[in-house]
Write an enzyme that holds these catalytic residues in place. Structure first.
Site, short mmCIF file in Angstrom:
data_model
loop_
_atom_site.label_atom_id
_atom_site.label_comp_id
_atom_site.label_asym_id
_atom_site.label_seq_id
_atom_site.Cartn_x
_atom_site.Cartn_y
_atom_site.Cartn_z
N ASP A 98 0.76 0.86 13.13
CA ASP A 98 1.88 1.48 13.84
C ASP A 98 1.42 2.22 15.09
O ASP A 98 2.12 2.24 16.10
CB ASP A 98 2.61 2.47 12.92
N GLU A 99 0.23 2.84 15.00
CA GLU A 99 -0.28 3.63 16.11
C GLU A 99 -0.72 2.78 17.30
O GLU A 99 -1.04 3.30 18.38
CB GLU A 99 -1.46 4.50 15.65
N GLY A 118 0.12 -4.63 11.79
CA GLY A 118 0.23 -3.61 10.76
C GLY A 118 -0.33 -2.25 11.11
O GLY A 118 -0.51 -1.41 10.22
N SER A 138 4.60 1.75 7.52
CA SER A 138 5.31 2.80 6.78
C SER A 138 6.11 3.71 7.68
O SER A 138 7.20 4.16 7.32
CB SER A 138 4.30 3.63 5.97
N LYS A 185 -0.17 -10.50 7.54
CA LYS A 185 0.10 -9.10 7.87
C LYS A 185 -1.25 -8.51 8.28
O LYS A 185 -2.11 -8.28 7.43
CB LYS A 185 0.69 -8.34 6.68
N THR A 221 0.83 -1.21 0.00
CA THR A 221 0.00 0.00 0.00
C THR A 221 0.86 1.25 0.00
O THR A 221 0.67 2.16 -0.82
CB THR A 221 -0.92 0.01 1.24
N THR A 222 1.82 1.31 0.92
CA THR A 222 2.72 2.46 1.01
C THR A 222 3.53 2.63 -0.26
O THR A 222 3.79 3.76 -0.70
CB THR A 222 3.66 2.29 2.22
N TYR A 276 -2.19 -10.56 3.35
CA TYR A 276 -2.21 -9.17 3.81
C TYR A 276 -3.66 -8.78 4.08
O TYR A 276 -4.44 -8.57 3.15
CB TYR A 276 -1.57 -8.30 2.74
#
Length: 303
Positions: free
Chosen positions: A194-195, A192, A211, A167, A46-47, A137
């Protein structure tokens, strides 16, 4: 099947001023990530604007990223999800050039009607590289395929001998936890979001794909260290710093990730449409907002 561990960066695809893939940036990206403690990449996802890349461009990127892999730096290639034939072709190529693993997402235009249909689709692609680790994913916010991954895992476990894990890019912590503990933690369930790294750490997860690890790896390694030291107050405060930075991705839109990379010292060029590129006054506004965060501190922590 050995499990890939650590921070796995979802790298941006570099484009030149004419919008062509800039392969010369790949070694620079790899060095930047390796120097800052990243343990691998999830290429063309995606990134990396994988859905905007041609088959030839994906193959060129796979070949270039394969040159960067080592025993301590894994390369997972994202195949796509809309065309089984294309995914199979790209998987075979990934095997030929020496990638560590491949992954696909759920078909998101003509979507599977049941979790079994999804599992059979994955099995068909995975069978093209039977001796290569194969990941799924899961990113339902984009694919709109919301099947519980534990139901998917139960079926795939019987169908795909080379299945390596998921993922997992969703907020359903109950489903994630069930997948993580499935058959005594048989599979590598990679987080997946990050936050929400700290939440995944609390379950036992040690593989993270995202990302923001590309330009804030020292911050996330500090979260992991604080967690390991059982300093939950520090770990929570550090996670909140990451949250504050991630909110800028929502504020400024689709091109903000590359703006973060540029601010960190690695310019990877513009984005392809339909994504926007932050430039001019908008980029200056973004840099101003960055100055109100601790980004500069973590930037100075990078090598």
């Amino acid at each position: 099947m050995s499990k890939i561990k650590g921070l796995i960066c979802a790298p941006f695809t570099a484009f030149d001023a004419q919008g062509l893939v800039n392969l010369e940036r790949v070694p620079l990206q790899a060095k930047f990530y390796k120097d800052n403690g990243v343990r691998g990449v999830f290429a063309c996802g995606t990134t990396g604007e994988g859905t905007s890349l041609s088959m030839a461009e994906k193959k060129a990127l796979f070949k270039e990223w394969a040159k960067q892999r080592s025993e301590s730096f894994a390369v997972i290639g994202f195949l796509g999800g809309t065309s089984v034939a294309d995914c199979r072709e790209l998987a075979v190529y990934a095997k030929e050039v020496g990638l560590d693993a491949v992954a696909m997402t759920a078909p998101y235009y003509q979507r599977p009607a049941s979790v079994k249909d999804l599992a059979l689709t994955v099995a068909e692609v995975a069978s093209s590289v039977p001796d290569m680790p194969f990941y799924f994913y899961h990113i339902p916010v984009l694919t709109k395929v919301y099947f519980p991954m534990i139901r998917f895992l139960e079926i795939v476990d019987e169908l795909v001998p080379n299945f390596a894990g998921i993922k997992y890019t969703d907020e359903n912590m109950m489903d994630f936890h069930q997948c993580f503990e499935f058959k005594n933690r048989k599979y590598n369930i990679m987080w997946g979001r990050d936050e929400m790294m700290l939440e995944a750490l609390s379950i036992g997860c040690r593989t993270f794909v995202g990302s923001t690890y590309g330009y804030m790896a020292p911050l996330y390694l500090a979260i992991e260290k604080a967690f390991d030291n059982q300093d939950m107050i520090k770990a929570s405060c550090l996670q909140f710093e990451a949250v504050n930075l991630i909110t800028l991705l929502d504020k400024y839109g689709s091109g903000t990730g590359k703006a973060f990379m540029k601010a960190a010292g690695l310019d990877l060029g513009p984005c392809r449409r339909p994504l926007n590129t932050l430039e001019g006054e908008k980029f200056n506004d973004f840099i101003r907002d960055l100055s109100y965060t601790k980004f500069e501190f973590w930037k100075n922590s990078m090598k």
